[in-house]
Design a protein around this motif. Structure first.
Motif, PDB file in Angstrom:
ATOM      1  N   GLY A 170     -25.512  -7.216  48.831  1.00  0.00           N
ATOM      2  CA  GLY A 170     -25.237  -6.597  50.112  1.00  0.00           C
ATOM      3  C   GLY A 170     -25.522  -5.114  50.144  1.00  0.00           C
ATOM      4  N   ILE A 171     -26.332  -4.612  49.169  1.00  0.00           N
ATOM      5  CA  ILE A 171     -26.637  -3.183  49.088  1.00  0.00           C
ATOM      6  C   ILE A 171     -27.224  -2.646  50.389  1.00  0.00           C
ATOM      7  CG2 ILE A 171     -28.846  -3.724  47.981  1.00  0.00           C
ATOM      8  CD1 ILE A 171     -28.771  -1.061  46.601  1.00  0.00           C
ATOM      9  N   SER A 172     -28.037  -3.433  51.043  1.00  0.00           N
ATOM     10  CA  SER A 172     -28.586  -3.016  52.343  1.00  0.00           C
ATOM     11  C   SER A 172     -28.924  -4.251  53.161  1.00  0.00           C
ATOM     12  CB  SER A 172     -29.833  -2.146  52.158  1.00  0.00           C
ATOM     13  OG  SER A 172     -30.854  -2.876  51.522  1.00  0.00           O
ATOM     14  N   LYS A 173     -28.811  -4.116  54.452  1.00  0.00           N
ATOM     15  CA  LYS A 173     -29.160  -5.195  55.359  1.00  0.00           C
ATOM     16  C   LYS A 173     -30.465  -4.855  56.068  1.00  0.00           C
ATOM     17  CE  LYS A 173     -24.382  -6.631  56.237  1.00  0.00           C
ATOM     18  NZ  LYS A 173     -23.328  -6.849  57.267  1.00  0.00           N
ATOM     19  N   PRO A 174     -31.218  -5.878  56.494  1.00  0.00           N
ATOM     20  CA  PRO A 174     -32.452  -5.595  57.250  1.00  0.00           C
ATOM     21  C   PRO A 174     -32.146  -4.702  58.443  1.00  0.00           C
ATOM     22  CG  PRO A 174     -32.302  -7.929  56.711  1.00  0.00           C
ATOM     23  CD  PRO A 174     -30.986  -7.325  56.338  1.00  0.00           C
ATOM     24  N   HIS A 175     -32.915  -3.642  58.596  1.00  0.00           N
ATOM     25  CA  HIS A 175     -32.614  -2.704  59.681  1.00  0.00           C
ATOM     26  C   HIS A 175     -33.174  -3.177  61.017  1.00  0.00           C
ATOM     27  CE1 HIS A 175     -36.770  -1.221  59.743  1.00  0.00           C
ATOM     28  NE2 HIS A 175     -36.454  -0.591  60.834  1.00  0.00           N
ATOM     29  N   ASN A 176     -34.128  -4.142  60.973  1.00  0.00           N
ATOM     30  CA  ASN A 176     -34.767  -4.578  62.210  1.00  0.00           C
ATOM     31  C   ASN A 176     -35.153  -6.048  62.082  1.00  0.00           C
ATOM     32  OD1 ASN A 176     -36.540  -5.020  64.423  1.00  0.00           O
ATOM     33  ND2 ASN A 176     -37.068  -2.851  64.495  1.00  0.00           N
ATOM     34  N   VAL A 177     -34.229  -6.916  62.457  1.00  0.00           N
ATOM     35  CA  VAL A 177     -34.462  -8.356  62.322  1.00  0.00           C
ATOM     36  C   VAL A 177     -35.625  -8.844  63.186  1.00  0.00           C
ATOM     37  CG1 VAL A 177     -33.437 -10.635  62.666  1.00  0.00           C
ATOM     38  CG2 VAL A 177     -32.115  -8.824  61.566  1.00  0.00           C
TER      39      VAL A 177
END
Length: 408
Positions: A189-196
């Protein structure tokens, strides 16, 4: 080449070229907002550099005169001054495969790589890995001739790049992920997609272009429209395996995490496309559907390996392309029409597929690791920790992906 073959060859070439911007969109949407320019530039950088190298000498290296030659003579027709028009169509089609193979690797080192170092890696790796491997698989090299070498009644099957593209890129991606190390704060969970939506757009472009990727050779090499053409089988398998892989991925995601996500569906589609690439002309549609279902499910589980084993493959190039490529390549050993172990053949097909897959995997990994390590210890491959935190886009490119208007 007749007019029909020529028209389809040009169209297929454009389709495959469009896949590299598709990778840029797919990868770009998956990273942090402050890394999207860097991520997309790595794909476009590969597009620019590898195209030039392929025209200068890469195409010359991609075919050999003897089975055990390492690669063709890069200076045989330097700059393609002596090639005829039909040959140049094939040259351009081949270039698109080289470009996207290199671009795929970049996802493993998202958020932390220097652009200049990446370009050096891309140029050298394509020269000493992709161009020779293309010769091994499709240009008369040892993989293409492996069945004859062993005295078998069959040959290695890799119609559109399970070994040369996906295993090749996936192994190199794993090597670079190990060389560059983990991102700051590496954890699940370090980063989530910024633009799905960007991710979904990229996956859609890849699926669209993949019909040229898989079926393009039917026209480029003069096979379209002949009695023996398998283009119909290729396109239905490209549709079916990809669709089934979406189902496989989202089912596993639902069972594992309680929700099926759009990013999971997009990733499943890519996993299915990867798996069907080597086998699109050698499976009946039913077996292609099963392949897609397996690939989607297994790759959905394989992306969890990085958390257990501790390597930071940022965008799951290993879990999707290396694992998916291995599944698609080895699956032929069991279910290839007429030669698979369960469909009228013996062990020969599986033995050949295994040797080819392992050979490319080991060679690509070792060279990529040595090359990445050399770059890291000389000019540096990874950006500074403080630059990673500040955002690779502004530090490396002096740009931001989104110019947001200030609120009053």
């Amino acid at each position: 080449m007749d007019s029909g073959n020529l028209a389809w060859s040009v169209a297929a070439t454009a389709l495959v070229l469009f896949m590299t911007p598709g990778v840029a969109f797919f990868y770009g949407g998956l990273v942090k907002a402050k890394s999207v320019v860097s991520m997309m530039m790595m794909s476009f950088g590969a597009l620019g550099l590898v195209s030039v190298l392929w025209i200068l000498y890469g195409f010359n290296m991609s075919a050999v005169e003897s089975t055990w030659a390492f690669a063709g003579n890069p200076f045989a027709d330097f700059g393609l001054n002596g090639a005829d028009s039909d040959t140049l169509v094939g040259v351009t089609f081949g270039a698109t495969f080289a470009i996207i193979t290199v671009a795929l690797i970049s996802g493993a080192i998202a958020d932390r790589a220097k652009f200049g170092a990446w370009m050096i890696f891309a140029g050298v790796w394509s020269t000493i890995v992709y161009f020779p491997v293309a010769a091994w698989v499709w240009g008369g090299g040892w993989i293409m001739g492996l069945g004859e070498t062993f005295g078998f009644s069959t040959t290695v099957i890799d119609y559109a790049g399970g070994t040369a593209v996906h295993i090749n890129a996936g192994a190199a991606a794993l090597a670079l992920a190990l060389v560059l190390g983990k991102r700051i704060g590496f954890q699940k969970g370090i980063s989530k997609p910024h633009n799905v939506p960007l991710v979904m757009l990229g996956a859609a472009i890849l699926w669209f272009g993949w019909f040229g990727f898989n079926a393009g050779a039917e026209g480029t090499f003069g096979l379209l429209g002949t009695d023996g053409s398998s283009v119909g089988l290729i396109i239905v398998n490209t549709l079916g395996a990809t669709a089934a892989a979406i189902l496989g991925w989202v089912i596993i995601e639902k069972l594992k995490d309680g929700k099926s996500t759009s990013v999971g569906a997009a990733s499943g589609a890519v996993a299915g496309l990867v798996a069907i690439t080597p086998s699109c002309a050698n499976l009946t549609p039913g077996w292609a559907l099963l392949l897609g279902l397996i690939a989607g499910a297994v790759c959905a589980l394989a992306i969890e390996l990085k958390w257990k084993l501790g390597y930071d493959d940022s965008l799951d190039v290993v879990g999707v392309h290396l694992v998916g490529g291995l599944i698609g390549t080895l699956y032929l050993g069991f279910f290839a029409t007429g030669t698979g172990l369960f469909l009228g053949g013996g062990w020969e097909q599986l033995i050949l597929q295994f040797i080819a897959a392992v050979g490319v995997l080991v060679y690509s990994f070792v060279v990529a690791w040595v090359l990445g390590f050399a770059i890291e210890k000389t000019i540096g491959f990874r950006i500074k920790n403080e630059d990673e935190l500040a955002g690779v886009d502004t530090v490396v490119h002096g740009e931001e992906g989104y110019a947001l208007a200030e609120q009053a």
